[in-house]
Design a protein around this motif. Sequence first.
Motif, short mmCIF file in Angstrom:
data_model
loop_
_atom_site.label_atom_id
_atom_site.label_comp_id
_atom_site.label_asym_id
_atom_site.label_seq_id
_atom_site.Cartn_x
_atom_site.Cartn_y
_atom_site.Cartn_z
N ILE A 59 40.17 36.78 38.42
CA ILE A 59 38.97 36.81 37.64
C ILE A 59 37.89 37.47 38.36
N PHE B 129 36.17 25.75 44.64
CA PHE B 129 35.80 25.11 43.48
C PHE B 129 35.33 23.50 44.05
N GLY C 183 45.42 39.08 36.41
CA GLY C 183 45.49 37.68 36.83
C GLY C 183 44.13 37.48 37.81
N TYR D 282 45.87 48.00 44.03
CA TYR D 282 46.76 47.59 43.08
C TYR D 282 46.90 48.61 41.97
N HIS E 298 35.00 33.52 41.40
CA HIS E 298 35.06 31.93 41.70
C HIS E 298 33.51 31.25 41.29
N ALA F 70 41.03 39.53 33.51
CA ALA F 70 41.63 38.43 34.14
C ALA F 70 43.03 38.00 33.47
N ARG F 71 43.13 38.28 32.11
CA ARG F 71 44.36 38.00 31.26
C ARG F 71 45.42 39.06 31.58
N GLU G 83 56.23 43.37 51.80
CA GLU G 83 56.68 43.01 50.62
C GLU G 83 58.24 42.55 50.43
N LYS H 65 46.49 37.86 63.08
CA LYS H 65 47.34 37.50 61.56
C LYS H 65 48.56 38.09 61.83
N LEU I 58 50.05 48.39 49.99
CA LEU I 58 49.65 47.87 51.35
C LEU I 58 49.37 48.83 52.48
N VAL J 136 37.31 39.67 30.85
CA VAL J 136 38.41 38.87 30.30
C VAL J 136 39.80 39.37 30.03
N HIS K 62 35.53 38.77 43.66
CA HIS K 62 36.13 37.52 42.61
C HIS K 62 34.98 36.69 42.04
N MET L 295 52.00 43.10 34.80
CA MET L 295 52.62 43.25 36.17
C MET L 295 51.69 44.17 37.00
N THR L 296 51.73 43.89 38.14
CA THR L 296 51.06 44.99 39.02
C THR L 296 51.77 45.68 40.06
N THR M 43 39.49 31.13 30.77
CA THR M 43 39.36 32.43 30.88
C THR M 43 40.84 33.26 30.89
N TRP M 44 41.73 32.49 31.32
CA TRP M 44 43.06 32.89 31.33
C TRP M 44 43.58 32.67 30.11
N TYR N 146 47.77 30.91 34.54
CA TYR N 146 47.90 32.29 34.98
C TYR N 146 49.20 32.80 34.98
N ARG O 31 41.32 42.80 56.45
CA ARG O 31 41.51 44.01 55.92
C ARG O 31 42.93 44.59 56.45
N PRO O 32 43.57 45.51 56.14
CA PRO O 32 43.24 46.28 54.94
C PRO O 32 43.21 45.74 53.97
N LYS P 212 51.71 46.80 44.13
CA LYS P 212 50.49 46.54 45.20
C LYS P 212 50.75 47.71 46.34
#
Lengths: 451, 451
Positions: free
Chosen positions: B378, A416, B376, B82, B415, B372-373, A9, A4, B6, B369, B413, B1-2, A175-176, A145, B77-78, B4
């Motif tokens: 799900i 999906f 971001g 968030y 999905h 998710a909103r 960031e 990888k 790392l 929900v 997730h 907004m998040t 959902t979004w 999103y 990984r890692p 992150k």
Amino acid sequence: MTTKYLLSEDQVPRRWYNVLGDLKSPPAPVLHPGTHKPVTPDDLAPLFPMALIEQEMSPEREIAIPDEVRNALTAWRPTPMYRAHGLEKAIGTRSHIYYKYEGVSPSGSHKPNTAVPQAYYNAKAGVKRLATETGAGQWGSSIAYAAGLFGLNVTVYMVKISYEQKPYRRSMMQTWGAEVFASPTNRTRAGKQILGKDPHSNGSLGIAISEAVEDAATHDDTKYSLGSVLNHVCMHQTVIGLEAQEQMKLAGEYPDVVIGCHGGGSNFAGIALPFARDKFNGKNVRLLAAEPTSCPTLTKGVYAFDYGDTVGLTPIVKMHTLGHDFMPPGIHAGGLRYHGAAPIISKLLDEKIIEAVAYAQLACFGAAVTFARSEGIIPAPESSHAIKAAIEEAKKGDAEGRSRVILFNLSGHGHFDLAAYDAYVAGKLEDFEYPRDAVAKSMASLPVIQA
Amino acid sequence: MTTKYLLSEDQVPRRWYNVLGDLKSPPAPVLHPGTHKPVTPDDLAPLFPMALIEQEMSPEREIAIPDEVRNALTAWRPTPMYRAHGLEKAIGTRSHIYYKYEGVSPSGSHKPNTAVPQAYYNAKAGVKRLATETGAGQWGSSIAYAAGLFGLNVTVYMVKISYEQKPYRRSMMQTWGAEVFASPTNRTRAGKQILGKDPHSNGSLGIAISEAVEDAATHDDTKYSLGSVLNHVCMHQTVIGLEAQEQMKLAGEYPDVVIGCHGGGSNFAGIALPFARDKFNGKNVRLLAAEPTSCPTLTKGVYAFDYGDTVGLTPIVKMHTLGHDFMPPGIHAGGLRYHGAAPIISKLLDEKIIEAVAYAQLACFGAAVTFARSEGIIPAPESSHAIKAAIEEAKKGDAEGRSRVILFNLSGHGHFDLAAYDAYVAGKLEDFEYPRDAVAKSMASLPVIQA
């Protein structure tokens, strides 16, 4: 096993690369659908905020990414690049295969790279709602999103057959918080026109575009948003290739060939255009777009002026096209079923800066399963075209007795699309021949433009 | 907004944390299902390779992660942590909410953290095939992926109702090369016994475990693999919490409360046990397991000796249990529908090192929900229990007029769970009451153990 290559960031690009600034000749004009005269920024103002119209036409080589956009992108960017040791072993090649993986985004594809700036510039311009179309739902879910991040409402016209057959991306959009309609609808004149001719129409991307454009043009608080084809969309995607260039440096190699699957062109543009800049500067690198044989826009289409949508509401652009009323066969790579190609990609193909190749559905699913078993990621059917092309390039290198360095964009995951994998594993999937008759018929729909 | 947080690849932990080394009193013995005597390593040898049996019983505080395992884990990984600025704003809290996100793995959950080492140790011991069970498919898909990395075949017994209702995770397993059967099957005596009583049985996790255990015990080249409950499984998951501890340092905070959803216990163990070590060393931190009200193992079960499976083929362990023939209602959080809890988690609950809370399905989907909103991503329905608990903890902090620092594990997730979101958004989802009568009945199935 994989290796990888990660960036930090603060290595998320600060500027998009705009290939318009490096073209030797100006792009063909964009024509008004009614008058056939070149459009002005004001003509486009009902559809897009001025910041995006300026980007669409800008000759600047680089355009700064606003901090708010860059911050939002860092929710999942930089995306990883991998050396595909497992795939190399599985196919027994001496070539080195690398892939950039865009499936780590919230909606699982490269689409949020442009959904985020589009939502940002619209929100900044005071727009309240975006109208857009979606096929299988990769784009619709991405704009749902992104719009949520900036407080915008979204109306999605989703191709009816996908709405019915692929309900999960619809659920994702809802959902979004987006509202989603099966297109053609009775909400627009364009939709009514189609339903008048065929009440049971399954819809198409071209029809859904007509509906979304009309919705935006007829509502003051609403703009239109498109997930591919346009110059500014292709430019927003260059973050992929710009990051990949840094990651190839980490790997200590430079690609002989850079590959992306091709539908409307934005994913291919994203990985390839920053390397096109290298090529303009003298680097020896091939740029290869991989498309389906059943919708062979680049390999069988003509380079001509055509509408972006089925009904003829969008501006007319010069592009590789199969004719705007071409109805592609129902392959599972829904994101590659579009009659046209990005004007910028079409021009680069015409100028032989890039190449194109087409593969059939079964061969692509075979490559996807090989990839899933050797690399662990289940690819989107769209992305499987890039995998197939990468495998073929590696084999050609082996046949020549040399090791190629191959980079492709894995544009999304197939979470999906597992019904398609199910059908493939069960031997129920079929290929579609090149739709020669359908293409011949749809070519007759090209508008006649006076030189 | 998040925001992150790392870590670099060389910060993937080099040692698992084994909480057995820090317990004040030894865990209750594991009993042979036939003799009710404590099992020996040899008793377990038909089911597991000796390296895993040793880990299951080891009193060592830390166990080195083999290089091959660590290299495979670095494919994803890692994982990121968030700060949930978006969620905080959406619920209007002054608390600081952080989440560790395990959905970035190839199969989309925390499960590969143990699937990879289990496949590695089995391959190293010369095993050719793994037999296992799966409910909704998170575990089955993870072991299918991991087994492929080390050249092992996999047979998955998938609970029949999930096999039929959730075909996509089955497709995922098959795409990765596993063979998958709807359980109960006619391939095992256990399956035939169940089908003899009820030819239309929908199956259950307990039944599928019986089948997989029997398959492994009756084939020399085959071992059994379990995705939760056991000590070594919980230990493999501690990479989650060990990384999160480093990421909380980057954030410059220490959690007041650490939260995970709880089914069999491995996800909760993964985030919580490294913080339990801090607690043993005097840190003031609460550890909270969130489970469904419809399968309330920790909050309503008894702490007693019971079988891990329905038929009674597995060893008997002391755990919080609802009785081994308890059939939980059909909630969408399939991964939380298990009658028992990890013995190690049960013991820590009994000793009040950890706490537990239960939430109903609709409240959890509501939290999902909202998440998710605002964030971001799900979430898997299982993970939504941790989100719900985090929101409630934040609100309690607000009510007390203080800002809490909250860390939860977003284990996967959603999905493959969008049909459930669809039902929720359409108002068609329902809650299940605490199944008092069913629990009372299943409690009667507990084995009578002589002290």
